[in-house]
Motif scaffolding. Structure first.
Motif, PDB file in Angstrom:
ATOM      1  N   GLY A 155     -20.762  -8.355   0.794  1.00 40.15           N
ATOM      2  CA  GLY A 155     -19.897  -7.457   1.960  1.00 40.15           C
ATOM      3  C   GLY A 155     -18.876  -6.463   0.932  1.00 40.15           C
ATOM      4  O   GLY A 155     -18.986  -6.478  -0.104  1.00 40.15           O
ATOM      5  N   PRO A 156     -18.073  -5.617   2.046  1.00 42.03           N
ATOM      6  CA  PRO A 156     -17.415  -4.802   1.154  1.00 42.03           C
ATOM      7  C   PRO A 156     -16.133  -5.336   0.551  1.00 42.03           C
ATOM      8  O   PRO A 156     -15.501  -6.440   0.999  1.00 42.03           O
ATOM      9  N   GLN A 157     -15.516  -4.610  -0.257  1.00 44.82           N
ATOM     10  CA  GLN A 157     -14.253  -4.974  -0.876  1.00 44.82           C
ATOM     11  C   GLN A 157     -13.377  -3.731  -1.153  1.00 44.82           C
ATOM     12  O   GLN A 157     -14.000  -2.720  -1.529  1.00 44.82           O
ATOM     13  N   TYR A 158     -12.219  -3.854  -0.693  1.00 45.48           N
ATOM     14  CA  TYR A 158     -11.335  -2.745  -0.767  1.00 45.48           C
ATOM     15  C   TYR A 158      -9.972  -2.758  -1.184  1.00 45.48           C
ATOM     16  O   TYR A 158      -9.247  -3.992  -0.886  1.00 45.48           O
ATOM     17  N   SER A 159      -9.658  -2.002  -2.315  1.00 44.14           N
ATOM     18  CA  SER A 159      -8.372  -2.020  -3.120  1.00 44.14           C
ATOM     19  C   SER A 159      -7.436  -1.293  -2.319  1.00 44.14           C
ATOM     20  O   SER A 159      -7.525  -0.128  -2.243  1.00 44.14           O
ATOM     21  N   PHE A 160      -6.460  -1.812  -1.773  1.00 42.31           N
ATOM     22  CA  PHE A 160      -5.424  -1.204  -1.325  1.00 42.31           C
ATOM     23  C   PHE A 160      -4.102  -0.809  -2.026  1.00 42.31           C
ATOM     24  O   PHE A 160      -3.049  -0.264  -1.866  1.00 42.31           O
ATOM     25  N   TYR A 161      -4.327  -1.547  -3.230  1.00 41.13           N
ATOM     26  CA  TYR A 161      -3.082  -1.338  -4.210  1.00 41.13           C
ATOM     27  C   TYR A 161      -3.589  -1.278  -5.767  1.00 41.13           C
ATOM     28  O   TYR A 161      -4.461  -2.356  -6.072  1.00 41.13           O
ATOM     29  N   LYS A 162      -3.591  -0.081  -6.418  1.00 42.78           N
ATOM     30  CA  LYS A 162      -3.957  -0.121  -7.840  1.00 42.78           C
ATOM     31  C   LYS A 162      -2.672   0.440  -8.701  1.00 42.78           C
ATOM     32  O   LYS A 162      -1.922   1.314  -8.476  1.00 42.78           O
ATOM     33  N   ASN A 163      -2.755  -0.030  -9.857  1.00 41.90           N
ATOM     34  CA  ASN A 163      -1.770   0.343 -11.146  1.00 41.90           C
ATOM     35  C   ASN A 163      -2.698   0.421 -12.257  1.00 41.90           C
ATOM     36  O   ASN A 163      -2.725  -0.641 -12.970  1.00 41.90           O
ATOM     37  N   LYS A 207       0.625  -1.225  -0.062  1.00 40.92           N
ATOM     38  CA  LYS A 207       0.025   0.016  -0.029  1.00 40.92           C
ATOM     39  C   LYS A 207       0.876   1.294   0.134  1.00 40.92           C
ATOM     40  O   LYS A 207       0.454   2.269  -0.559  1.00 40.92           O
ATOM     41  N   ALA A 208       2.145   1.237   0.560  1.00 41.82           N
ATOM     42  CA  ALA A 208       2.840   2.211   0.636  1.00 41.82           C
ATOM     43  C   ALA A 208       3.664   2.489  -0.540  1.00 41.82           C
ATOM     44  O   ALA A 208       4.043   3.675  -0.458  1.00 41.82           O
ATOM     45  N   GLN A 209       3.633   1.795  -1.614  1.00 43.85           N
ATOM     46  CA  GLN A 209       3.975   1.847  -2.814  1.00 43.85           C
ATOM     47  C   GLN A 209       3.519   3.116  -3.608  1.00 43.85           C
ATOM     48  O   GLN A 209       2.321   3.348  -3.295  1.00 43.85           O
ATOM     49  N   LYS A 210       4.336   3.591  -4.581  1.00 45.96           N
ATOM     50  CA  LYS A 210       3.896   4.695  -5.356  1.00 45.96           C
ATOM     51  C   LYS A 210       2.759   4.003  -6.569  1.00 45.96           C
ATOM     52  O   LYS A 210       2.816   2.887  -6.786  1.00 45.96           O
ATOM     53  N   GLU A 211       1.793   4.846  -6.674  1.00 49.24           N
ATOM     54  CA  GLU A 211       0.670   4.357  -7.556  1.00 49.24           C
ATOM     55  C   GLU A 211       0.660   5.266  -8.968  1.00 49.24           C
ATOM     56  O   GLU A 211       0.095   6.207  -9.056  1.00 49.24           O
ATOM     57  N   PHE A 212       1.406   4.577  -9.808  1.00 48.18           N
ATOM     58  CA  PHE A 212       1.400   5.293 -11.106  1.00 48.18           C
ATOM     59  C   PHE A 212       0.360   4.974 -12.141  1.00 48.18           C
ATOM     60  O   PHE A 212      -0.147   4.012 -12.133  1.00 48.18           O
ATOM     61  N   MET A 213       0.058   5.967 -12.732  1.00 43.22           N
ATOM     62  CA  MET A 213      -1.184   6.071 -13.756  1.00 43.22           C
ATOM     63  C   MET A 213      -0.691   6.805 -14.851  1.00 43.22           C
ATOM     64  O   MET A 213       0.034   7.822 -15.024  1.00 43.22           O
ATOM     65  N   ALA A 214      -1.281   6.105 -16.133  1.00 42.76           N
ATOM     66  CA  ALA A 214      -1.141   6.897 -17.196  1.00 42.76           C
ATOM     67  C   ALA A 214      -1.283   8.366 -17.353  1.00 42.76           C
ATOM     68  O   ALA A 214      -2.224   8.725 -16.705  1.00 42.76           O
ATOM     69  N   GLY A 215      -0.494   9.332 -17.820  1.00 40.53           N
ATOM     70  CA  GLY A 215      -0.736  10.555 -18.020  1.00 40.53           C
ATOM     71  C   GLY A 215       0.427  11.337 -18.578  1.00 40.53           C
ATOM     72  O   GLY A 215       1.193  10.735 -19.640  1.00 40.53           O
ATOM     73  N   TYR A 216       0.378  12.543 -18.730  1.00 35.36           N
ATOM     74  CA  TYR A 216       1.384  13.389 -19.584  1.00 35.36           C
ATOM     75  C   TYR A 216       1.730  14.857 -18.816  1.00 35.36           C
ATOM     76  O   TYR A 216       0.854  15.089 -17.975  1.00 35.36           O
TER      77      TYR A 216
END
Length: 402
Positions: A308-316, A19-28
């Motif tokens: 029930g709930p679902q939580y995403s703690f890491y997304k790329n 979770k502490a990692q960087k979460e990079f997303m496409a962009g410019y």
């Protein structure tokens, strides 16, 4: 079973650190020479104006300062633009209001979040004291802050709070050339839900190619999938009947299931939280035999549902990877008829809870889950215990709305 549960726990703890990692997303990024550089941007979901961003291209990271970029865009949804502004830092909370009409202004340069782009552009900023600011810019005219001013005034030894919604007059003056607003009283609230539609309607009137709301709020999303799972389970049943006691345990039995489900993401910037619903056919290798019986143990099946709930703690986002935790209540309705034998009445309807750790790769989901239920026995009130199941499921997303 204990080894499996220990493995699940260790896996959850180790992956949670991701979770502490960087979460990079496409962009410019648009630099100071007007060059557009495409790559990935670490989306920190800034609460205030970003002073620095981390950009990655060809697996090499570069740190850009505020002075290095004119603007940057993440996933064609979130846009920040560098602007020279006159910022109103006058306190606006009831406990900090000033006893004077004059506003406190500072000249500065910041990255503003662009809410609407067009003939009339709208920007958003939250400062370090959590004060909300909106800025408006018409064509090539200077950008100006929409003024929502609060101060204190004392009359006859009584102090009153004064609120001036000057921004409504500003908006009226800017929209004078739009017949959509002719003769209209401007009494809008100082919030996105009022300001964004106003600016959008103005731009569309001038044929501004239906300008997009570039920093739009996320909408409700849903995914429907097929799933199949293999697992192992054990019983731990104990009780007393007719003064006889028994402790029946059995482990390493096989189970399987297949079914359909849906994930309904709650509106948010990153779609981290959602509600998951599963409907499945569940097969168990062996029914419960309580006390000795002449009957041979047989398999049993259930129709199950969990929610029930679902939580995403890491997304790329660029790699369409998602690691998540899930939990919820489960209920299983027995499909087989119960045995006629008194000591082999078998499992009944079961109620329990479910925990899971999963990973999504584009349309493929892999999930390791732990399910604990009551015994579901119908012998008498003195019977107690639990059934524990660990499963590995594979699912495929058939349909998504975006």
């Amino acid at each position: 079973m204990k080894r499996i549960l220990l493995t699940v726990l260790i896996t959850v703890l180790s992956l949670y650190s991701i979770k502490a990692q960087k979460e990079f997303m496409a962009g410019y990024v648009v630099n100071n020479t007007n060059d557009t550089i495409k790559g990935q941007i670490d989306n920190k979901k800034w609460a205030t104006s970003p002073l620095r961003i981390t950009f990655k291209k060809d697996d090499q990271e570069v740190s850009y300062r505020l002075s290095d970029v004119q603007s940057f865009v993440i996933s064609n949804e979130v846009t920040y633009v560098r602007k020279k502004i006159s910022l109103d830092i006058t306190p606006n909370t009831s406990t900090e209001l000033l006893q004077k009409f004059d506003r406190v202004l500072v000249d500065t340069t910041l990255l503003l979040k662009q809410l609407v782009k067009g003939r009339l552009s709208l920007y958003y900023l939250k400062d370090g004291k959590d004060k909300i600011h909106y800025f408006i810019e018409k064509l090539n005219n200077p950008i100006q802050e929409l003024i929502d001013h609060r101060f204190l005034r004392t009359i006859n030894f009584k102090t009153y709070e004064v609120h001036l919604d000057t921004y409504n007059q500003q908006l009226y003056d800017l929209c004078e050339d739009c017949s959509n607003y002719s003769g209209t009283m401007f009494k809008y609230l100082y919030q996105e839900t009022d300001l964004i539609p106003l600016v959008m309607r103005y731009n569309i009137f001038f044929g501004d190619n239906k300008p997009i709301q570039v920093s739009r709020k996320e909408k409700f999303k849903s995914t429907f999938f097929l799933s199949a799972a293999l697992g192992t389970y054990n019983y731990n049943i104990e009780g007393a009947v007719f003064y006889y006691t028994n402790d029946y345990k059995k482990a390493d039995l096989k189970s399987a299931s297949f079914g359909i489900g849906g994930l309904f993401d709650l509106p948010s910037k990153r779609h981290k939280l959602g509600v998951k619903i599963d409907l499945s056919y569940n097969y168990f290798e062996e029914d419960i035999q309580f006390y000795k019986s002449t009957l041979t143990p047989s398999d049993v099946s259930f129709l199950g549902v969990s929610i029930g709930p679902q939580y995403s703690f890491y997304k790329n986002e660029p790699k369409k990877t998602d690691i998540y935790l899930s939990s919820g209540f489960s209920f299983e309705k027995r499909l087989n008829a119960n045995k006629a034998d008194f000591f082999y009445e078998g499992l009944g309807d079961k109620l329990g809870y479910k925990l899971g750790l999963g990973a999504k790769f584009n349309r493929i989901n892999v999930e390791l889950s732990y399910n604990r239920t009551g015994p579901g026995l119908n012998i008498n009130y003195y019977v107690a215990g639990n059934i524990q199941k660990v499963s590995l499921a594979l699912s495929y997303a058939l349909w998504k709305n975006k």
